[in-house]
Enzyme design. Sequence first.
Site, PDB file in Angstrom:
ATOM      1  N   GLU A   1      -5.961  14.820  71.239  1.00  0.00           N
ATOM      2  CA  GLU A   1      -6.277  13.478  71.712  1.00  0.00           C
ATOM      3  C   GLU A   1      -6.290  12.507  70.536  1.00  0.00           C
ATOM      4  O   GLU A   1      -6.481  12.890  69.376  1.00  0.00           O
ATOM      5  CB  GLU A   1      -7.646  13.497  72.395  1.00  0.00           C
ATOM      6  CG  GLU A   1      -7.973  12.237  73.156  1.00  0.00           C
ATOM      7  CD  GLU A   1      -9.282  12.371  73.906  1.00  0.00           C
ATOM      8  OE1 GLU A   1      -9.426  11.714  74.950  1.00  0.00           O
ATOM      9  OE2 GLU A   1     -10.171  13.107  73.446  1.00  0.00           O
TER      10      GLU A   1
ATOM     11  N   ASP B   1      -5.826   7.356  77.588  1.00  0.00           N
ATOM     12  CA  ASP B   1      -5.951   6.933  78.987  1.00  0.00           C
ATOM     13  C   ASP B   1      -6.172   5.433  79.048  1.00  0.00           C
ATOM     14  O   ASP B   1      -6.082   4.736  78.045  1.00  0.00           O
ATOM     15  CB  ASP B   1      -7.101   7.692  79.652  1.00  0.00           C
ATOM     16  CG  ASP B   1      -8.418   7.483  78.927  1.00  0.00           C
ATOM     17  OD1 ASP B   1      -9.109   6.499  79.238  1.00  0.00           O
ATOM     18  OD2 ASP B   1      -8.759   8.300  78.043  1.00  0.00           O
TER      19      ASP B   1
ATOM     20  N   ASP C   1      -0.193  21.052  68.648  1.00  0.00           N
ATOM     21  CA  ASP C   1       0.451  19.744  68.697  1.00  0.00           C
ATOM     22  C   ASP C   1       1.308  19.648  69.947  1.00  0.00           C
ATOM     23  O   ASP C   1       2.524  19.824  69.915  1.00  0.00           O
ATOM     24  CB  ASP C   1       1.304  19.526  67.441  1.00  0.00           C
ATOM     25  CG  ASP C   1       1.961  18.152  67.430  1.00  0.00           C
ATOM     26  OD1 ASP C   1       1.466  17.249  68.120  1.00  0.00           O
ATOM     27  OD2 ASP C   1       2.978  17.985  66.720  1.00  0.00           O
TER      28      ASP C   1
ATOM     29  N   HIS D   1      -1.972  13.096  72.520  1.00  0.00           N
ATOM     30  CA  HIS D   1      -2.161  12.944  73.961  1.00  0.00           C
ATOM     31  C   HIS D   1      -2.342  11.465  74.289  1.00  0.00           C
ATOM     32  O   HIS D   1      -3.380  10.870  73.999  1.00  0.00           O
ATOM     33  CB  HIS D   1      -3.379  13.745  74.410  1.00  0.00           C
ATOM     34  CG  HIS D   1      -3.686  13.575  75.859  1.00  0.00           C
ATOM     35  ND1 HIS D   1      -2.950  14.195  76.846  1.00  0.00           N
ATOM     36  CD2 HIS D   1      -4.636  12.852  76.501  1.00  0.00           C
ATOM     37  CE1 HIS D   1      -3.436  13.859  78.022  1.00  0.00           C
ATOM     38  NE2 HIS D   1      -4.448  13.040  77.840  1.00  0.00           N
TER      39      HIS D   1
END
Length: 901
Positions: free
Chosen positions: A777, A367, A768, A717
């Site tokens: 992550e 993020d 995955d 991710h």
Amino acid sequence: MSRLRTKILGYVFAFGIISCSVVPYVNNDLDIYAGELLGQTNFDDGVGLPWHICETAPAEMEFEISDGVYKITIVNSGGASKGGEDRWDCQFRHRNLTIEAGHTYTVKYTVTATNSCSIYCKIGDMDEPFTEDLAGTNNDYQLTWLTANQPLTVETTFTANRTANVEWAFHIGGDSVPDGTVFTFDNMSLTDPQYTAPPEEEDWNRADILVNQVGYYPNYDKQATLLSDDTNPIEFYLKDANGTTVYTGKSTYFGEDEDSGDTVHILDFSDYTQEGEYYLETSDGKKSWNFQIGTELYANMLYDSLNYFYQNRSGIDIESQYISSGDTNALARSAGHNPDNATTELTWGYTDSYSLDVTGGWYDAGDHGKYVVNGGISLWTMQNQYERAITLDSVNEDIYGDGSMNIPESGNGYPDLLDEARYELEFMFKMIVPEGYKYAGMVHHKIHDDKWTALATTPSEDTKNRILKPPTTTATLNLSACSAQAYRLWKGIDDEFANKCLEVAKSTYEKAKEFPNMYAPLDEAIGGGAYGDTDATDEFYWASCELYLATGDSQYYDDMKASSHFLEVPTSLNGGEDIGTVGSMDWGNTSALGSLSLALVEGSLPSSDLDTVKSNILSASDYYINLESSQGYGIPLAQSEMLVSAGDESTKITGYPWGSNSFVVNNAIIMAYAYDLSNDIKYMNGVYSALDYILGRNPLDYSYVTGYGYHAVQNPHHRYWANQTDDTYPSAPAGVLVGGANSGLQDPWVKGSGWLVGEREPQLCYMDNIEAWSTNECTINWNSPLAWITGFMTVDGNKDKVQATALNSNPQDNSDTTETTTQDGNDSTDDTTSTQNSLEDGSNSIDTQANDNSKNSNESSFGDTLMKIFAIIGAVFVGGLALVGAISVIKRLIPKKGDKK
């Protein structure tokens, strides 16, 4: 980054129509009817994917798949009256469906609601301009009314006017839907008589013998795990690339491995030391993947794992010339959040409103948040990696020197590893509360968007509001500790900056003492990770250790000695979000960081204290080695209690924590320290066993590091490395460590796959998939210990063979490689340690293509070396390279004492 999630939905799937995105899902067990486009038509097998929910804050939903239906509970329906937008604040949908112009489609579904309300059904665009091909159940843009507890079965048709990739979505939120409403969906169907389903994807079949897919060092333990129920020893053979048997052994029956559910044997071929390419095979025909035995296994991974930090920098353009692996042009991107202006959020009792420019630093994970407490342990680990290099005589510090990492700062005369660390530290300086406010001198806990951004979002395109969370004691002490550590490293290199670091370290420590109980809550994770912690005693101890080592001031010694954490190296963590997690350190438990620094930086600590901290490191390492011996896959980890939350309720389970792989590599750091202190080979072998698990010796046959191994993870991710979601975005580069097995299974993607918490063995709780954020992550505080350990193995696995990397005069040509011959004349390794040199800016970069098996040669005559030096000097003058850059480059060609040339 182990984040406690009190809400299991929507943290990544989105907050808004544009911000939600998913990836294709193929259910190979589904009976596909002729012309059926859906990946799942009913939910009899407990699987929901690719159907999933999506919520926009403040909306909140929970779901379960049971009794053959998909049940969605509306906790908060959102809508304008609650600060949301509209009916689309809550969605149930299936994405990535392709419709073709002129084809007629039949739509069927059954839906029930426990309260009377209206919903909207649409098939159309997944993002702007939101064209709808089926607009409402009757294609009239009208809502559909549901009467409480009365199932509605719909069958309708539409003809597509275009060819497009679309979604089928139900809008089930907004002001018309009462909170507490439970929707059930079943019998979903979207058919086209002209549609032909694509061929099914083949399932991955794991090998019967699980190995480190990258390889093994010749003179250390080499073990593999065999899947077999046979209780008798099984004969196995080590075979070279031509199939010739070079070693024969007998397996040791281990039995049932609790953490994987497998019944296994251990294969030990440590006695074999010849370098080359090999595979294992048993007498009954079971085989492993090919792997290397060699000495140059991890140098590429070292620089790839460090390049992770450059590629996740905020505030500067990420340029292809500084990217070490993958599609460098695709991975390049424009600067994100420059400037990064953020406004304080008045929460946690904080009342001062202002804005700060906090441009720079590293994005924390996939993020766009930047968190001081997670940045702190990442920064400490990186700086400790360098401090170990300059402290121990056995380490060639030039592997981290100026020009070693190919970053924009290469050639500035400072060590590249410190330059990278400084980029984060200078951001952390900007997080200090400015003068004129009540808490001036304290440090803001974190900065991030006010809502989660979507997958497939470039940082430069993130337009959400940026918020500063209030200052906390733990964040303030993180900056204090890292600044004191930085002072020690920069002193004598850049004294002006070093002195600034010491000033910040002292002032923030005093501020934390003034406000010792300012904490971040455990459950606030909208737009960014919570990073809650209600105990700062470990951070106080850590900071006092670093300040004592920086200054020798007795006040800091007195503070650390008075701490309950004095000299401890725990093996069970209970701070932050941990409940007895097996480990020595993470972002919420930092006491071991101080103790490791005390053990490394000798000189002023009383000898009795030094003996105690060394003993504690050895004891912790012995504990981890015993764990490895008790595990079928040799992992220095065990199950522990953890809380799994859903809504307002929490369930305590036993299993592996969020980011379990990070505990594996952090525990390996403890064993590496034990080896440094004792020179006992058992600790070196303990480190290798940990990395064996990470790189393929695990029950899923995965290498958990992208780009390394025959079956490496591919889809961490990440907002930008989002090729699985949107093929216009790049795939992840090499050298990225993913979180790995997580028994909590908190994200909707793994839950939608039919996995239920507590019903899978811990080591099997991994997927995955880019949407599986609870298992896949990637974060700065996971890649920093990976880089530390690969640096340790690059140095200590090779001992006196480690040397500065040879240069390639053509920055775009990766073919100039060198061959390494072992001291006893054994065959050369097949691993590449090649480099490239950019003469335009005087920087070097390591070519880090994973698993490159081309032959190398590190043997060069003195005349060859002179020719390279003259060539570089000539290019320097042509390109206008500064003399200091030339000296830095030439220095790397000159063998150091103990290097083999």
